[in-house]
Write a protein that holds these residues in place. Structure first.
Motif, short mmCIF file in Angstrom:
data_model
loop_
_atom_site.label_atom_id
_atom_site.label_comp_id
_atom_site.label_asym_id
_atom_site.label_seq_id
_atom_site.Cartn_x
_atom_site.Cartn_y
_atom_site.Cartn_z
N VAL A 5 1.08 -1.64 -0.04
CA VAL A 5 0.34 0.15 -0.27
C VAL A 5 0.76 1.44 0.10
O VAL A 5 1.54 1.65 0.89
N GLU A 6 0.85 2.03 -0.90
CA GLU A 6 1.34 3.71 -1.38
C GLU A 6 0.56 4.41 -1.03
O GLU A 6 -0.30 4.79 -0.43
N SER A 7 1.40 5.76 -0.14
CA SER A 7 1.02 7.04 -0.28
C SER A 7 1.48 8.34 -0.26
O SER A 7 3.09 7.34 -0.27
N GLY A 8 1.51 8.66 -0.45
CA GLY A 8 2.04 10.16 -0.19
C GLY A 8 1.87 10.37 -2.15
O GLY A 8 1.27 10.32 -1.99
N GLY A 9 3.51 11.03 -2.56
CA GLY A 9 2.91 11.86 -4.16
C GLY A 9 2.01 13.23 -3.96
O GLY A 9 1.75 13.57 -2.85
N GLY A 10 2.17 13.38 -5.54
CA GLY A 10 1.25 14.78 -5.19
C GLY A 10 1.47 16.26 -6.23
O GLY A 10 2.78 15.19 -7.08
N LEU A 11 2.16 17.22 -6.45
CA LEU A 11 1.93 17.90 -7.53
C LEU A 11 2.56 18.55 -6.07
O LEU A 11 1.90 19.37 -5.09
N SER A 21 5.30 6.52 0.93
CA SER A 21 5.70 5.19 1.92
C SER A 21 5.42 4.15 1.24
O SER A 21 4.25 3.97 0.61
N CYS A 22 5.46 2.94 1.50
CA CYS A 22 5.18 1.86 1.68
C CYS A 22 4.96 0.97 2.29
O CYS A 22 5.81 1.00 3.05
N ALA A 23 3.71 0.23 2.29
CA ALA A 23 3.70 -0.69 3.65
C ALA A 23 3.42 -1.91 2.67
O ALA A 23 2.47 -2.23 1.95
N ALA A 24 4.53 -2.76 3.81
CA ALA A 24 4.23 -4.51 3.47
C ALA A 24 3.31 -4.55 4.75
O ALA A 24 4.16 -4.87 5.14
N SER A 25 2.64 -6.35 3.62
CA SER A 25 1.64 -6.61 4.15
C SER A 25 2.14 -8.69 3.83
O SER A 25 1.56 -8.46 2.70
N GLY A 26 1.72 -9.01 4.78
CA GLY A 26 1.47 -10.35 4.35
C GLY A 26 2.82 -11.66 4.65
O GLY A 26 2.83 -11.50 5.53
N SER A 27 3.66 -11.80 3.28
CA SER A 27 4.89 -12.18 3.64
C SER A 27 5.63 -11.60 4.08
O SER A 27 6.53 -12.00 3.33
N VAL A 28 5.85 -11.07 4.99
CA VAL A 28 7.31 -10.10 4.57
C VAL A 28 8.29 -10.87 5.19
O VAL A 28 8.96 -10.04 4.91
N SER A 29 8.07 -12.03 5.81
CA SER A 29 9.82 -12.41 6.31
C SER A 29 10.73 -13.14 5.47
O SER A 29 11.62 -13.47 5.46
N SER A 30 9.71 -12.99 4.54
CA SER A 30 11.09 -13.41 3.27
C SER A 30 11.47 -11.89 2.14
O SER A 30 12.32 -11.97 1.34
N ILE A 31 10.78 -10.55 2.71
CA ILE A 31 11.16 -9.62 1.70
C ILE A 31 12.79 -9.65 1.93
O ILE A 31 13.34 -9.44 3.14
N THR A 32 13.47 -9.50 0.54
CA THR A 32 14.89 -9.33 0.95
C THR A 32 15.25 -7.77 0.09
O THR A 32 16.17 -7.52 1.02
N VAL A 33 14.52 -7.14 -0.45
CA VAL A 33 14.68 -5.81 -1.27
C VAL A 33 13.73 -5.10 -1.06
O VAL A 33 12.83 -5.79 -1.30
N ASN A 76 7.88 -3.15 7.97
CA ASN A 76 7.32 -3.21 6.80
C ASN A 76 7.61 -2.08 5.82
O ASN A 76 7.02 -2.37 4.73
N THR A 77 7.86 -1.20 6.13
CA THR A 77 7.58 -0.07 5.81
C THR A 77 8.57 0.31 4.59
O THR A 77 9.82 0.78 5.08
N VAL A 78 8.78 1.43 3.56
CA VAL A 78 10.10 2.22 2.89
C VAL A 78 9.44 2.48 2.68
O VAL A 78 8.79 3.21 1.86
N SER A 79 10.54 3.90 2.15
CA SER A 79 9.37 5.60 2.10
C SER A 79 11.06 5.74 1.02
O SER A 79 12.08 5.46 1.58
N LEU A 80 10.05 6.79 0.83
CA LEU A 80 11.47 7.39 -0.24
C LEU A 80 11.12 9.29 0.14
O LEU A 80 10.30 9.62 -0.45
N GLN A 81 12.03 9.95 0.43
CA GLN A 81 12.59 11.21 0.71
C GLN A 81 13.09 12.24 -0.97
O GLN A 81 14.10 12.19 -1.06
N MET A 82 11.70 12.87 -1.47
CA MET A 82 12.62 13.32 -2.18
C MET A 82 12.53 14.67 -2.32
O MET A 82 11.65 15.19 -1.80
N ASN A 83 14.01 15.51 -2.20
CA ASN A 83 13.94 16.51 -2.13
C ASN A 83 14.62 16.96 -3.78
O ASN A 83 14.92 16.67 -4.60
N SER A 84 14.64 19.07 -4.52
CA SER A 84 15.19 19.27 -4.89
C SER A 84 14.21 19.43 -6.02
O SER A 84 15.11 18.22 -7.23
#
Length: 115
Positions: A5-11, A21-33, A76-84
């Motif tokens: 499930v992603e969130s954020g973005g816009g103009l 931001s991205c939140a993962a659920s389910g078989s999260v123990s198998s996540i590598t990247v 189990n989340t990954v975020s991307l801060q985007m500047n400039s």
């Protein structure tokens, strides 16, 4: 299976910032990247950034120094801060998860950089 499930973005105006931001659920123990890709209109989907299980981060040359990827292993989340941000950063951004067996994509979130 992994659900994303992603969130954020816009103009945002050139030079501004956004956070995805991205939140993962389910078989999260198998996540590598966990990472992000983007696809601009008329272009192929391209790699943006990734965060491995051993804490290594990788960035595309186009975003290095402006974007920062972070990962919360407990949540189990990954975020991307985007500047400039620049107009050429305009694209649909996709969360990407690689597990020990497969790869999963988020639904995508639009980022538009324009004055």
């Amino acid at each position: 299976q992994v659900q994303l499930v992603e969130s954020g973005g816009g103009l945002v105006q050139p030079g501004g910032s956004l956070r995805l931001s991205c939140a993962a659920s389910g078989s999260v123990s198998s996540i590598t990247v966990m990472g992000w890709y983007r696809q601009a209109p008329g272009k192929q989907r391209e790699f943006v950034a990734s965060f491995t299980n051993v804490g290594r981060t990788h960035y595309a040359d186009a975003v290095r120094g402006r974007f920062t990827i972070s990962r919360d292993f407990a949540k189990n989340t990954v975020s991307l801060q985007m500047n400039s941000l620049r107009p050429e950063d305009t694209a649909v951004y996709y969360c990407n998860i690689i597990t020990t067996r497969s790869m999963f994509w988020g639904q995508g979130t639009q980022v538009t950089v324009s004055s």
